[in-house]
Design an enzyme around this catalytic site. Structure first.
Site, mmCIF file in Angstrom:
data_model
loop_
_atom_site.group_PDB
_atom_site.id
_atom_site.type_symbol
_atom_site.label_atom_id
_atom_site.label_comp_id
_atom_site.label_asym_id
_atom_site.label_seq_id
_atom_site.Cartn_x
_atom_site.Cartn_y
_atom_site.Cartn_z
ATOM 1 N N ASP A 104 0.836 -1.203 0.000
ATOM 2 C CA ASP A 104 0.000 0.000 0.000
ATOM 3 C C ASP A 104 0.870 1.252 0.000
ATOM 4 O O ASP A 104 1.537 1.544 0.989
ATOM 5 C CB ASP A 104 -0.903 -0.016 1.244
ATOM 6 C CG ASP A 104 -1.795 1.208 1.320
ATOM 7 O OD1 ASP A 104 -2.940 1.124 0.840
ATOM 8 O OD2 ASP A 104 -1.342 2.248 1.843
ATOM 9 N N TYR A 160 3.226 9.940 -0.272
ATOM 10 C CA TYR A 160 4.311 9.314 0.501
ATOM 11 C C TYR A 160 5.672 9.547 -0.159
ATOM 12 O O TYR A 160 6.708 9.324 0.466
ATOM 13 C CB TYR A 160 4.101 7.801 0.642
ATOM 14 C CG TYR A 160 2.841 7.369 1.325
ATOM 15 C CD1 TYR A 160 2.019 8.258 2.023
ATOM 16 C CD2 TYR A 160 2.438 6.032 1.270
ATOM 17 C CE1 TYR A 160 0.850 7.832 2.631
ATOM 18 C CE2 TYR A 160 1.271 5.600 1.883
ATOM 19 C CZ TYR A 160 0.480 6.506 2.551
ATOM 20 O OH TYR A 160 -0.675 6.070 3.142
ATOM 21 N N LYS A 200 -2.728 5.962 -4.178
ATOM 22 C CA LYS A 200 -3.818 6.888 -3.851
ATOM 23 C C LYS A 200 -3.617 8.243 -4.533
ATOM 24 O O LYS A 200 -2.478 8.670 -4.738
ATOM 25 C CB LYS A 200 -3.880 7.113 -2.330
ATOM 26 C CG LYS A 200 -3.823 5.835 -1.520
ATOM 27 C CD LYS A 200 -3.841 6.095 -0.024
ATOM 28 C CE LYS A 200 -3.567 4.828 0.760
ATOM 29 N NZ LYS A 200 -2.138 4.471 0.803
ATOM 30 N N HIS A 221 -7.418 9.722 -1.262
ATOM 31 C CA HIS A 221 -6.708 9.716 0.024
ATOM 32 C C HIS A 221 -7.532 10.349 1.160
ATOM 33 O O HIS A 221 -7.538 9.846 2.280
ATOM 34 C CB HIS A 221 -5.370 10.440 -0.124
ATOM 35 C CG HIS A 221 -4.306 9.894 0.764
ATOM 36 N ND1 HIS A 221 -2.996 9.749 0.382
ATOM 37 C CD2 HIS A 221 -4.359 9.415 2.032
ATOM 38 C CE1 HIS A 221 -2.289 9.230 1.388
ATOM 39 N NE2 HIS A 221 -3.100 9.025 2.403
#
Length: 274
Positions: free
Chosen positions: A43, A48, A73, A106
Site C-alpha cells: 500500500d 508518501y 492513492k 486519500h
C-alpha cells in the site's frame, strides 16, 4: 495468508504492507523484505513520495505481477476529474507498472467539494481496465453516502484509522451493510500506548505472541483488512507471523472494551490540506 473477496469479485490479501512515512530510498529494502517474508499486498500513495522505491522493489522481486496486489492513492491537491487522470498516469509511471490493483481517494477534503468528480474519474479508470478496483480512504458515513447516491461503482473498501482505541464500529456497520470492506491504517496506533495496554500485554503473554501480533490478529478476526508498516526487518517478519494462533471470544470481548474513540490522525472533515 488469508484473502478476502471484494464486492467486484477481486481477491485481495487481508494482511498487507504499508509504506507511509517510509522515505523513497528506504522503501526499496523494506518492500523487498516484506515480499521475501510473504506479503503480496503493498500500500503506497503519491503523497508518501516513495512510489519509485516501491516500484523498484517490485521489479527486483521476480514475483509475477499477477501475484501481487498494489495500491496507491490520489492526493488532495490532485483531486478533480482531469487532475485525477493525470495523477494516476504519474503514479503508474513512478511505480513502473501497467496497472494498479486498487486506486483510492486519500481524503474526502469536503471543504473543496471535489471528491465526487475525483471518484467519477476513478470510475473511468476502472471501466477502462487500468485499475482493478477503486475505493476511498478516511471517508465518514456522509461522504460514503454521497458516493453511493451520485456515482455508479460502489467503493470496494474504505481505508481509515482503526486500532483498539478507535474501533470505528458505527462506520464498520455502515460499510458492512453496503458490502464495503474496512481497511485499517495505523493499526497499531503508530506503536503508541495501545501496545503497552495491560489487557493486550496479558493476552500476548497468554498466546506466546507480541502485543503487535495480538492487535493484528484482532483486526483480522474483526474482518478488517490491515496494513501494518515497519522498516525494521524483524518487525516486518513479526507482523506477518499471525496465522498460527487465534484469539478467543473472550479475548475479542476484552479488546472491544478498550475502545475510547481516540484518534492519532486528523478527523476527516478537518483534513483539508492540499
Amino acid at each position: 495468508m488469508n484473502n478476502v473477496t471484494l464486492n467486484n469479485g477481486l481477491e485481495m490479501p487481508q494482511l498487507g504492507f504499508g509504506v507511509w512515512q517510509v522515505p523513497d530510498e528506504e522503501a526499496t529494502p523494506a518492500v523487498a523484505k516484506a515480499l521475501e517474508v510473504g506479503y503480496r499486498s503493498i500500500d503506497s500513495a503519491k503523497v508518501y513520495e516513495n512510489e519509485n522505491g516501491v516500484g523498484k522493489a517490485i521489479a527486483d522481486s521476480g514475483i509475477n505481477r499477477e501475484d501481487l496486489f498494489i495500491t496507491t492513492k490520489v492526493w488532495n491537491s490532485d483531486q478533480g476529474y482531469d487532475n485525477t487522470l493525470k495523477a494516476f498516469d504519474a503514479s503508474l509511471d513512478r511505480l513502473g507498472l501497467d496497472y494498479v490493483d486498487l486506486y483510492l481517494i486519500h481524503w474526502p477534503t469536503p471543504e473543496f467539494d471535489d471528491y465526487v468528480e475525483t471518484y467519477k474519474a476513478m470510475e473511468k479508470l476502472y471501466h477502462d481496465g487500468r485499475v482493478k478496483a477503486i475505493g476511498v480512504c478516511n471517508f465518514n458515513i456522509e461522504h460514503l453516502q454521497r458516493l453511493l447516491d451520485e456515482c455508479d461503482v460502489v467503493p470496494v473498501l474504505n481505508q481509515v484509522e482503526c486500532h483498539p482505541y478507535l474501533q470505528q464500529n458505527e462506520l464498520k456497520e455502515f460499510c458492512s451493510k453496503h458490502n464495503i470492506y474496512v481497511e485499517a491504517w495505523s493499526p497499531l496506533m503508530n506503536g503508541k500506548e495501545v501496545l503497552q495496554n495491560d489487557v493486550i500485554q496479558e493476552m500476548a503473554e497468554k498466546h506466546g505472541k507480541t502485543p503487535a501480533q495480538v492487535i493484528i490478529r484482532w483486526h483480522l478476526q474483526s474482518d478488517a483488512i490491515v496494513i501494518p508498516k515497519s522498516v525494521t526487518p524483524s518487525r516486518i517478519e513479526e507482523n506477518f507471523n499471525v496465522f498460527d494462533f487465534e484469539l478467543s471470544q473472550d479475548d475479542m470481548r476484552k479488546i472491544a472494551e478498550l475502545d475510547r474513540g481516540l484518534r492519532n490522525g486528523p478527523e476527516p472533515n478537518e483534513m483539508n490540506k492540499r
